[in-house]
Each structure stands twice: as C-alpha cells, then as structure tokens.
Scaffold this active site. Sequence first.
Site, mmCIF file in Angstrom:
data_model
loop_
_atom_site.group_PDB
_atom_site.id
_atom_site.type_symbol
_atom_site.label_atom_id
_atom_site.label_comp_id
_atom_site.label_asym_id
_atom_site.label_seq_id
_atom_site.Cartn_x
_atom_site.Cartn_y
_atom_site.Cartn_z
ATOM 1 N N GLU A 54 0.825 -1.204 0.000
ATOM 2 C CA GLU A 54 0.000 0.000 0.000
ATOM 3 C C GLU A 54 0.865 1.263 0.000
ATOM 4 O O GLU A 54 0.567 2.236 -0.698
ATOM 5 C CB GLU A 54 -0.928 0.007 1.223
ATOM 6 C CG GLU A 54 -1.881 -1.184 1.271
ATOM 7 C CD GLU A 54 -1.352 -2.356 2.093
ATOM 8 O OE1 GLU A 54 -2.145 -2.988 2.793
ATOM 9 O OE2 GLU A 54 -0.122 -2.620 2.020
ATOM 10 N N CYS A 80 -2.423 -3.683 7.177
ATOM 11 C CA CYS A 80 -2.028 -3.848 8.577
ATOM 12 C C CYS A 80 -2.418 -2.622 9.384
ATOM 13 O O CYS A 80 -2.566 -1.518 8.862
ATOM 14 C CB CYS A 80 -0.522 -4.110 8.678
ATOM 15 S SG CYS A 80 0.501 -2.688 8.243
ATOM 16 N N CYS A 89 -0.364 0.537 7.788
ATOM 17 C CA CYS A 89 -0.831 0.965 6.467
ATOM 18 C C CYS A 89 -2.179 1.668 6.548
ATOM 19 O O CYS A 89 -2.490 2.526 5.713
ATOM 20 C CB CYS A 89 -0.918 -0.237 5.530
ATOM 21 S SG CYS A 89 0.706 -0.883 5.042
ATOM 22 N N ARG A 188 14.662 -22.387 -2.321
ATOM 23 C CA ARG A 188 15.301 -22.205 -1.021
ATOM 24 C C ARG A 188 15.163 -20.785 -0.495
ATOM 25 O O ARG A 188 15.097 -20.562 0.716
ATOM 26 C CB ARG A 188 16.783 -22.584 -1.112
ATOM 27 C CG ARG A 188 17.036 -24.084 -1.216
ATOM 28 C CD ARG A 188 18.525 -24.378 -1.177
ATOM 29 N NE ARG A 188 18.795 -25.815 -1.241
ATOM 30 C CZ ARG A 188 20.008 -26.354 -1.144
ATOM 31 N NH1 ARG A 188 21.066 -25.559 -0.996
ATOM 32 N NH2 ARG A 188 20.173 -27.650 -1.206
ATOM 33 N N LEU A 208 23.902 -27.213 2.079
ATOM 34 C CA LEU A 208 22.511 -26.800 2.281
ATOM 35 C C LEU A 208 22.398 -25.297 2.531
ATOM 36 O O LEU A 208 21.608 -24.847 3.364
ATOM 37 C CB LEU A 208 21.868 -27.576 3.439
ATOM 38 C CG LEU A 208 21.867 -29.102 3.311
ATOM 39 C CD1 LEU A 208 21.203 -29.731 4.525
ATOM 40 C CD2 LEU A 208 21.161 -29.548 2.036
ATOM 41 N N GLU A 300 14.488 -32.009 1.739
ATOM 42 C CA GLU A 300 15.367 -32.416 0.644
ATOM 43 C C GLU A 300 16.041 -33.751 0.960
ATOM 44 O O GLU A 300 17.125 -34.026 0.460
ATOM 45 C CB GLU A 300 16.427 -31.345 0.387
ATOM 46 C CG GLU A 300 15.899 -30.109 -0.289
ATOM 47 C CD GLU A 300 17.003 -29.260 -0.895
ATOM 48 O OE1 GLU A 300 18.185 -29.576 -0.676
ATOM 49 O OE2 GLU A 300 16.690 -28.286 -1.585
ATOM 50 N N SER A 308 8.604 -40.548 5.089
ATOM 51 C CA SER A 308 8.109 -40.215 6.423
ATOM 52 C C SER A 308 7.147 -39.035 6.374
ATOM 53 O O SER A 308 6.080 -39.067 6.991
ATOM 54 C CB SER A 308 9.274 -39.886 7.365
ATOM 55 O OG SER A 308 10.076 -41.013 7.605
#
Length: 368
Positions: A54, A80, A89, A188, A208, A300, A308
């Site tokens: 905004e 917000c 905002c 990522r 990673l 990953e 699982s």
Amino acid sequence: MGSADEKHMQIALALAEKGIGCVEPNPAVGCVIVRDGEILGRGFHEIFGGPHAEINALADCRENGFSPKGATMYVTLEPCCYTGKTPPCTEAIIAAKISRVVASTTDATEKVAGKGFEILTRAAIVVDVGLCQEQARQLNAAFFKYARTKMPWVIVKWAQSDDGFLSRTDGDRWITSSQSRQDVQRIRVRVQAILVGINTVIDDDPLLTLRSPEQKPLLRVVLDSKLRISIQSKLLQTISQSPVLIVTAKETLVEMTEKAKAIKKCGAEIFVVQSDDGRCDIRQVLNHLGKVGIQQVLIEGGRAVLDSFIGSDFADEGIVYISPEKLDSNGSVKISEKMRDFLEAIKKNGSSETIGPDIRIKGFCRRD
C-alpha cells in the site's frame, strides 16, 4: 463488485507474485490505486522489512503526479493496523483520503484479523472484501497455514530420472540439469529451513546453503536419531554461515553424551524427540520448528525421509524434477510407492513446466 474491480485485482495479484522469494515470512501483497478507470499507482511488498504494498502504491501514485484522494485502492490482503517493522498501512490510507478499499482477503494474524477493516470503516472508507479470495489465499498459503496452526508449510522436493531413479552409479553426481538446480535455489529463498536425513549428510556431505544473490541464513535441520553426524561435516564446519539443528532421539542423547557435547561445541543446537522404530517423531519436529518461527521448511532428504513426511500426511506442497534420461542399470534407489502416488496426486491439481531439459511438476497437497 464488477468486472472492472476484478480486472484491477488481477493486476494487484500479479504484482504480489513479484514479492515471492523476497518477503518471506511476510505475505506477498500487491496493490493498485485507481480513479475513474485509470491506474494512478502500483506497488507490491518488495523485500522483508521494507515498505508494504500500500505504501509503495501511494508513493508511486504521487511520483506519477496524481493525488490519491477519492481513489479506490485494490489490495490482495487486509491492510495492517499495527506498528511492526513499518508503520500501520491503515494510517497512510486514511491520510491519503482513499475513498474505497477493495481487498481479496482478511489477514489471518491475531494482530490484524479484521481490525484493519474496522479502522478503515470507522474512517468512512468503503470496504469490500472477498474479490479473488481463492487466488490470494493460495498465493500466501504458507502464511495462512502458519497463522492458523503455528506449524510450518512443508514442501517436499526431489529429483528423479525418467525411469524413477533418485541416484546414479556411473560417477555423475547429478540426475537433473543445472537449470533445475538453479530453480531449487529459488525455492530455497522462499523457505526459512531445509531438512534432510542423516544418510544424505553422510553420503553427500552437503552445505545446504543458498547459492544465489538473495543470501540469507537458513536453519539446516538434520534428522539424526543416533547422532551419526561427523564433527568434520560441512554442516557443522559452516555454522557461522547458517545455523544447524540436529534432531535426535531421547535414548540416544543419554548414551552419547560426549558426542552431543562435541556437536554443541561446534555451535549446533540439539533437539530431542521421541522415536518410533529408530525414526524421529515428525510431528514433534514440525511443532518445534513452528515455535522457533519457521513458516516454511523444504524437505530435501532421501527416500526414507521423504516417505516419512508423505506417509504422515504432513506434506503441503510437492515439487518434483524429472530428467528425460533413463538410467536403467546406471540407476540406484528408485522412488517408493508412496512417492509415486504422491507425484500422481500433485499432477492432478498442480502444474507442469519445462526447466532446461527437465520437467518440473509442482502442486499443493491441500488447500488451506
């Protein structure tokens, strides 16, 4: 609300998409300011901690030489109404004398949750809510899930050959192309944590971390019920770059106190969970990640870890890269039956896109 309203909201949604990968864990939001059918200003939330959509749209309106007084503001999420990293905002909207606000959906967080609309209504601003709501909520599915459950959005990702192999034995490390690996880096950027199993760490010794211009620290999580991680692993040797969380079983910690001390000396955190047949309890892991503020986690791991999460029904989104290559006798470790069923499920409601020579299948497992 008519077709003109929908047209302008679609523009706001397209703007919002530009923020994905830059604003997380904040939601991606777009905004358009219109008067008499003319767009006066556009904006989106560009970077975490920066001005909201905004505010950017109001600034653009003024830079274009227009006054926003009496205009309609189209925004993809409720404005917000509290001071966080930026001022409310709602105050800026009222000060700009906007006459009408059209919003796609209510903000799900407790700090807002309708309060922003109430403030605008009390200021005699007409508020219309619900236009393109389904699109807006899908755009920020992780944000809405976390606000509602305090558990992270779980993205399950893997790469496979055309004949379903996850790894190869011919000396080449990769199955898919460099373009697909670059695309993974973009995924990522969205998340706050990456999770793998200990076998991946032992076999591949991965970093990673992000290898992109949008560098940020990622929490690197390892499911290691027996504390088999090497102190010399790249993960433990690069904690200054990104934190590491080792998840282990309660009984293991008692038996391997000295190993645990060595891991902690490296700077890693150890989180203890119950184990079932030697496997860490996934729900406890996700609950903990939610408590420490992880809104999205990328899984990953290898086949056992992927199974699982899929088998426990904790996966929210699936991303699968499929190489055109058939490995045949050069292939090792085929996808499981659960993974095969999961892939077919995300194909039904997801999308297919060419990434270099590969195909990327991407889809939601559920809609929140």
